[in-house]
Design an enzyme around this catalytic site. Structure first.
Site, short mmCIF file in Angstrom:
data_model
loop_
_atom_site.label_atom_id
_atom_site.label_comp_id
_atom_site.label_asym_id
_atom_site.label_seq_id
_atom_site.Cartn_x
_atom_site.Cartn_y
_atom_site.Cartn_z
N LYS A 32 1.05 -1.31 -0.12
CA LYS A 32 0.03 0.13 -0.09
C LYS A 32 1.03 1.40 0.05
CE LYS A 32 -2.04 1.73 3.62
NZ LYS A 32 -1.72 3.31 3.74
N ASP A 59 -3.30 4.37 -2.27
CA ASP A 59 -4.18 4.76 -1.05
C ASP A 59 -4.23 6.49 -0.98
OD1 ASP A 59 -5.94 4.82 1.12
OD2 ASP A 59 -4.22 4.53 2.50
N LYS A 61 -7.17 8.13 -1.29
CA LYS A 61 -8.75 8.41 -0.79
C LYS A 61 -9.22 9.83 -1.35
CE LYS A 61 -7.35 6.76 3.87
NZ LYS A 61 -5.87 6.45 3.63
N ASP A 64 -13.56 14.84 -3.77
CA ASP A 64 -13.86 16.27 -4.32
C ASP A 64 -15.02 15.99 -4.96
OD1 ASP A 64 -13.12 18.59 -5.61
OD2 ASP A 64 -10.99 18.33 -4.78
N THR A 119 -10.34 3.72 10.71
CA THR A 119 -10.19 3.26 11.95
C THR A 119 -9.92 3.59 13.10
OG1 THR A 119 -7.99 2.26 11.06
CG2 THR A 119 -10.03 0.78 10.70
N ARG A 211 2.82 -0.95 10.63
CA ARG A 211 3.90 -0.95 11.76
C ARG A 211 4.15 -2.15 12.18
NH1 ARG A 211 1.27 4.16 14.53
NH2 ARG A 211 -0.48 3.27 13.54
#
Length: 236
Positions: A32, A59, A61, A64, A119, A211
């Site tokens: 990603k 990614d 997102k 608009d 999340t 992570r």
């Protein structure tokens, strides 16, 4: 649809990214690429990673007006990414425009998904900061339904919501779930989280893990552990 683990490559530049990827001598993980890395390195980073043999979830997102998103998606379709996304909160019309822009003249296109609620967003934050007064679960399902109506392939949601999304939108509707941590790991800034094994049980099609892999003492071992727990030891 085969399940897979997507590594969130939240690095600040390509040198750091390649130092991480060079540890993988046997696998070509699904990656990603988010705003931080894409804005630092531009579209060329996607081309380089594709040339290395990686699948890419871009990614960004997008959110608009429909015409702007349509034009942006037509540009991204030329990058040969495997998956990209928009915010479901941009309305059905915006998502339909995104789909139109992403689809190439020959009818092919990457997987297109929409973000329901991040999340890191709790129900309290959603209601107090965004003034969305419906329950979080109801909002996520409404956004997922809108995404399906717009013709998209699935949504980004919490793994805790994946099963309910399948009930509302059908089993073929994809669930891409961040917020995944090992049972013995730090949850970081995520709120709605679970483990890779539990995400599989709950109905996630793809899990996005950052992570716990990228900052692990042994990233390759952490990735393989994720694969084992999520896919049951056999990478599809």
């Amino acid at each position: 649809m085969s399940k897979d683990v997507i590594i969130a490559c939240d690095f600040n530049g390509k040198n750091e990214l390649y130092a991480f990827l060079d540890q993988f001598t046997e696998e070509k993980p699904f990656l990603k690429i988010g705003m931080e890395l894409f804005y630092a390195e531009g579209p060329e980073i996607v081309r380089e990673l594709k040339a290395r043999g990686h699948k890419i979830f871009l990614d960004l997102k997008l959110h608009d007006i429909p015409n702007t998103v349509k034009k942006a998606m037509s540009v991204l379709s030329n990058l040969d990414v495997d998956m990209c996304n928009v915010h479901a909160g941009g309305t059905i019309a915006m998502m339909e425009a995104a789909l139109e822009g992403l689809t190439r003249p020959d009818g092919t296109r990457p997987i297109l998904i929409a973000v329901t609620q991040l999340t890191s967003t709790s129900e309290e934050r959603m209601q107090q900061d965004l003034w969305i007064e419906k329950p979080l679960d109801a909002v996520v399902m409404h956004y997922a339904s809108n995404t399906k109506k717009a013709g998209l392939d699935g949504v980004v949601c919490s793994p805790l919501e994946a099963g309910k999304v399948k009930e509302v939108c059908g089993n073929a509707f994809l669930t891409i779930t961040p917020g995944v941590r090992f049972a013995d790991g730090d949850k970081g800034d995520q709120v709605r989280i679970t483990t890779p094994e539990k995400a599989r049980e709950l109905g996630s099609d793809y899990i996005v893990v950052g992570r716990p892999i990228t900052q692990a003492a042994d990233p390759v071992a952490a990735y393989r552990r994720c694969i084992s727990e999520f896919i049951g030891g056999e990478k599809a």
